[in-house]
Design an enzyme around this catalytic site. Sequence first.
Site, PDB file in Angstrom:
ATOM      1  N   MET A   1      19.024   1.674  -0.519  1.00  0.00           N
ATOM      2  CA  MET A   1      20.296   2.108  -1.075  1.00  0.00           C
ATOM      3  C   MET A   1      21.464   1.449  -0.351  1.00  0.00           C
ATOM      4  O   MET A   1      22.473   1.091  -0.966  1.00  0.00           O
ATOM      5  CB  MET A   1      20.413   3.631  -0.999  1.00  0.00           C
ATOM      6  CG  MET A   1      19.510   4.369  -1.960  1.00  0.00           C
ATOM      7  SD  MET A   1      19.722   6.171  -1.931  1.00  0.00           S
ATOM      8  CE  MET A   1      21.362   6.337  -2.629  1.00  0.00           C
TER       9      MET A   1
ATOM     10  N   TRP B   1      21.686  -2.028  -1.558  1.00  0.00           N
ATOM     11  CA  TRP B   1      22.193  -2.044  -2.923  1.00  0.00           C
ATOM     12  C   TRP B   1      23.723  -2.030  -2.932  1.00  0.00           C
ATOM     13  O   TRP B   1      24.356  -2.720  -3.735  1.00  0.00           O
ATOM     14  CB  TRP B   1      21.644  -0.842  -3.704  1.00  0.00           C
ATOM     15  CG  TRP B   1      22.371  -0.633  -5.002  1.00  0.00           C
ATOM     16  CD1 TRP B   1      22.414  -1.476  -6.073  1.00  0.00           C
ATOM     17  CD2 TRP B   1      23.207   0.475  -5.354  1.00  0.00           C
ATOM     18  NE1 TRP B   1      23.207  -0.964  -7.073  1.00  0.00           N
ATOM     19  CE2 TRP B   1      23.709   0.232  -6.654  1.00  0.00           C
ATOM     20  CE3 TRP B   1      23.557   1.652  -4.693  1.00  0.00           C
ATOM     21  CZ2 TRP B   1      24.548   1.123  -7.301  1.00  0.00           C
ATOM     22  CZ3 TRP B   1      24.390   2.534  -5.351  1.00  0.00           C
ATOM     23  CH2 TRP B   1      24.878   2.270  -6.629  1.00  0.00           C
ATOM     24  N   HIS B   2      24.328  -1.270  -2.039  1.00  0.00           N
ATOM     25  CA  HIS B   2      25.789  -1.243  -1.984  1.00  0.00           C
ATOM     26  C   HIS B   2      26.351  -2.592  -1.535  1.00  0.00           C
ATOM     27  O   HIS B   2      27.473  -2.951  -1.911  1.00  0.00           O
ATOM     28  CB  HIS B   2      26.270  -0.139  -1.037  1.00  0.00           C
ATOM     29  CG  HIS B   2      26.201   1.226  -1.631  1.00  0.00           C
ATOM     30  ND1 HIS B   2      25.199   2.132  -1.318  1.00  0.00           N
ATOM     31  CD2 HIS B   2      26.990   1.852  -2.541  1.00  0.00           C
ATOM     32  CE1 HIS B   2      25.395   3.247  -2.004  1.00  0.00           C
ATOM     33  NE2 HIS B   2      26.474   3.110  -2.751  1.00  0.00           N
ATOM     34  N   GLY B   3      25.608  -3.329  -0.734  1.00  0.00           N
ATOM     35  CA  GLY B   3      26.075  -4.642  -0.289  1.00  0.00           C
ATOM     36  C   GLY B   3      25.385  -5.068   0.988  1.00  0.00           C
ATOM     37  O   GLY B   3      24.972  -4.231   1.797  1.00  0.00           O
TER      38      GLY B   3
END
Length: 401
Positions: free
Chosen positions: A329, A332-334
Amino acid sequence: MIDQIPSLIPYANPIYFAYVLIALIPLIAYMLWKEKRLPWYQSIVTLVFLYISFGGSSWKQGVALILYVVWQTVLVALYQKYRQKHNQSGVFYASIILAILPLFLTKLFPVFDFHISFIGFLGISYLTFKSVQVIIEFRDGVLKTYKIWDYIRFLLFFPTISSGPIDRFRRFQKELHNAPLRSDYADLLKLGVHRIFIGFLYKFIIGYYLGTLALPHLEKAALDGGLLSWQMLLYMYGYSLFLFFDFAGYSLFAVGVSNLMGYKTPMNFNKPFASWNIKEFWNRWHISLSTWFRDYVYMRLMFLLVKKKLFKSRVVASNIGYFGLFLLMGFWHGFTWFYILYGVFHATAICVNDWWLRLKKKHKNWPSNKWTHALAVVVTFHVVCASFLIFSGILDKLFFN
């Protein structure tokens, strides 16, 4: 010349809602009159709003969206045809990798200051989650057949295209072909209007005040005061509340517009700051995302760890699963250190929470009442706010700029 035509980000401007209302009036009137959908009209409305959001000055994103939908549609169709006769894991994993590849490249390229215009677009993450979900459900046998146009409508459902909520294909497909009864639809209309107005309160009033008027001053004061200052504490509270009201407001818009169209798109937030532990928080915050990661990542990872007997202790396996889940996760945000730290923070918090729950079971005589519950809510709120402080990126500015 086309670059000079402005595009509208969904729900970012009140004008967008005027367009939505005008476009949906014929659809609403027909459903109340006939208790039937207008598939052709809904398709036209979808194309219009995709052009409004991804045309004009955002035309490169529009091209990326078209290429992406073609890519995912062909990929899912090929896997569904293959799955009817075969069940090799290698093909399944290859399909998942290919489905994730466009999103992975959009996250990876900025790390190396490398940009390709025709890959990324607003909402690519949420469309990827939908695509991966469908492939997994074909693998599991939950889905055996489907209509390609239903799948494309599922991907391009314009109320939720940019930031969710992440719907489930089977639920959406059922509603796509079954309009609600007149009385049920009338109730859904009222609920949709109510949610849109609450969304205005959240995003355009409270969110605007916090994000535009308050946060710039709170951030400057926090950077001047340092990590352990009371100014940083105020910034932490301000940013956490802004994040909730801004995103919850958007989600209310998306669900509300879906309701106007006769769809019961799932809610994304349920009083998350009233959670009494970190697990409960993730059952209430960005619900469609957390349940997606739970169902399609964590549960499958746990099944693999238990099946392969990689760890003797289920507790250890569970903790490894949490770290794998929240690291994913974070990425996924960066591909940025504070997003990764954010993931590690939440994984650690959940592991500590599980340890505490196991300890409480051994000491059943420990107090459990409304006061301990209130204390748990306060503690959870501050743990969550601390994680959002990391997520905000202010620590990067404080230590590395």
